[in-house]
Design an enzyme around this catalytic site. Sequence first.
Site, PDB file in Angstrom:
ATOM      1  N   GLU A 163     -19.988  -2.625  -7.108  1.00  0.00           N
ATOM      2  CA  GLU A 163     -18.703  -3.237  -6.774  1.00  0.00           C
ATOM      3  C   GLU A 163     -18.607  -4.507  -7.609  1.00  0.00           C
ATOM      4  O   GLU A 163     -19.511  -5.348  -7.563  1.00  0.00           O
ATOM      5  CB  GLU A 163     -18.631  -3.572  -5.279  1.00  0.00           C
ATOM      6  CG  GLU A 163     -17.247  -3.881  -4.785  1.00  0.00           C
ATOM      7  CD  GLU A 163     -16.432  -2.644  -4.444  1.00  0.00           C
ATOM      8  OE1 GLU A 163     -15.252  -2.793  -4.096  1.00  0.00           O
ATOM      9  OE2 GLU A 163     -16.981  -1.519  -4.505  1.00  0.00           O
ATOM     10  N   GLU A 190       0.861  -1.182   0.000  1.00  0.00           N
ATOM     11  CA  GLU A 190       0.000   0.000   0.000  1.00  0.00           C
ATOM     12  C   GLU A 190       0.896   1.231   0.000  1.00  0.00           C
ATOM     13  O   GLU A 190       1.935   1.262   0.680  1.00  0.00           O
ATOM     14  CB  GLU A 190      -0.901  -0.017   1.243  1.00  0.00           C
ATOM     15  CG  GLU A 190      -1.650   1.255   1.540  1.00  0.00           C
ATOM     16  CD  GLU A 190      -2.647   1.610   0.444  1.00  0.00           C
ATOM     17  OE1 GLU A 190      -2.582   2.760  -0.024  1.00  0.00           O
ATOM     18  OE2 GLU A 190      -3.458   0.751   0.080  1.00  0.00           O
ATOM     19  N   ASP A 203      -7.158  -4.335  -5.560  1.00  0.00           N
ATOM     20  CA  ASP A 203      -8.314  -3.527  -5.143  1.00  0.00           C
ATOM     21  C   ASP A 203      -7.931  -2.055  -5.210  1.00  0.00           C
ATOM     22  O   ASP A 203      -7.769  -1.394  -4.177  1.00  0.00           O
ATOM     23  CB  ASP A 203      -8.752  -3.930  -3.730  1.00  0.00           C
ATOM     24  CG  ASP A 203     -10.059  -3.277  -3.317  1.00  0.00           C
ATOM     25  OD1 ASP A 203     -10.709  -2.641  -4.172  1.00  0.00           O
ATOM     26  OD2 ASP A 203     -10.433  -3.403  -2.143  1.00  0.00           O
ATOM     27  N   CYS A 234     -14.619  -0.612  -7.617  1.00  0.00           N
ATOM     28  CA  CYS A 234     -15.850   0.154  -7.428  1.00  0.00           C
ATOM     29  C   CYS A 234     -16.218   0.918  -8.694  1.00  0.00           C
ATOM     30  O   CYS A 234     -17.209   1.655  -8.698  1.00  0.00           O
ATOM     31  CB  CYS A 234     -15.712   1.111  -6.241  1.00  0.00           C
ATOM     32  SG  CYS A 234     -14.399   2.345  -6.453  1.00  0.00           S
TER      33      CYS A 234
END
Length: 406
Positions: A396, A287, A334, A361
């Site tokens: 989603e 991340e 994601d 999304c």
Amino acid sequence: MRPQRKFNEHPFAYHQEITLEIATLTNLGVGLGRVDGWVVMVPFTLPGETVRVRIFNNRANFSEADLVEVIKPSPSRKTAECPLFGTCGGCQYQHLAYAEQLIWKQRQVGEVLTRLGGLIEAEVRPTHPSPKQFHYRSKLTPHYEPPRNGVFPIGFLRTGSRRALVDVPQCPIATEAVNAALPGVRAELTARADKLKRGGTLLLREANDGVITDPTREVSSDIGDTKFRFTAGDFFQNNPFILPELVDYVLREAAAGGARFLLDIYCGVGVFALCGRQKFERCLGVEVNAYAINRAKQNAVLNQAANCEFVVGEAEAIFASTKFPANDVAAIIDPPRAGCTEAFLQQLTAYGPARLVYVSCDPATQARDVKILVAGGYRFLHAQPFDLFPQTRHIENVVTMEKSAA
């Protein structure tokens, strides 16, 4: 009333009323009809309806209109539960029966995979429904501006506006606990409204700790038997009723190919890696946000997940640091709404994990990226939409892919 300034008179006059039949819904949740082949967009209309509308804008390839009257309603039309529906811009589908919402979301995913992903016959499974159709949203962020002429709305953007707010005293898609706390939060802000120099955003988040309004306060939430701690203002999926089902599905898809190792890319506070700790020998999360990685490491300790490791850095860096053999790796991606960078996708295909599960999304940016992954040697297996956002146009979507045989 919308201004006539710079109005293009072709093909309709300003405020001209016309009658047309709605043919479909766009991915923005807007009804689309045609007059002599010319497209007309009309919010809050449904496929199969005959409607009278009032033109307010002619663009280069289509016109925009307001709904005046539903002459022939769709059998799927229902009465909206919220009195502000159509004025508040938060929901697009409260007038559409829930079963039909699911069908249209499945269809829209298929359309975007064909149009942007180049997949002519992509398998799109029926949309996974939310256990709750209303009162599911555990986080609410009403906006406000300094009072003007004694008016002080606290709420959300008005439909069709980029700035004007609609006062929202209650929100039927927010949880009961959030709605119960909302009047007190609004009253407290209203009491000091005359002292406000600028606008802002409130926070109400329901977690294990109750409804929290301080975005810096630490809160906790569970997904199955996995515990997470984060600050109330952090990103964390806000439909807790369907979240365990989504996470379970993603992990089952990742593990289905028999991979021993999991890469959780754009991992945030470590949801997929930590929830997958018992399905894989080792899990590695990456991340760009150093704060989120620190939270992920703390959550690993909280869950005694010794086989989970988290590193901070751009998503591309994970492939240089991992020692996992690619043919024994499943990667969960994601990314934010903008999707993946081209550099990341090139590095991903060069590394070549055996299985990919892409959570998004925004099915449009996902479809764009899927096309690149297919060109890079991956085979599209299927898509599974999840309805994390009932009554809204948002979807989603989970795409499963595998490395093509050489």
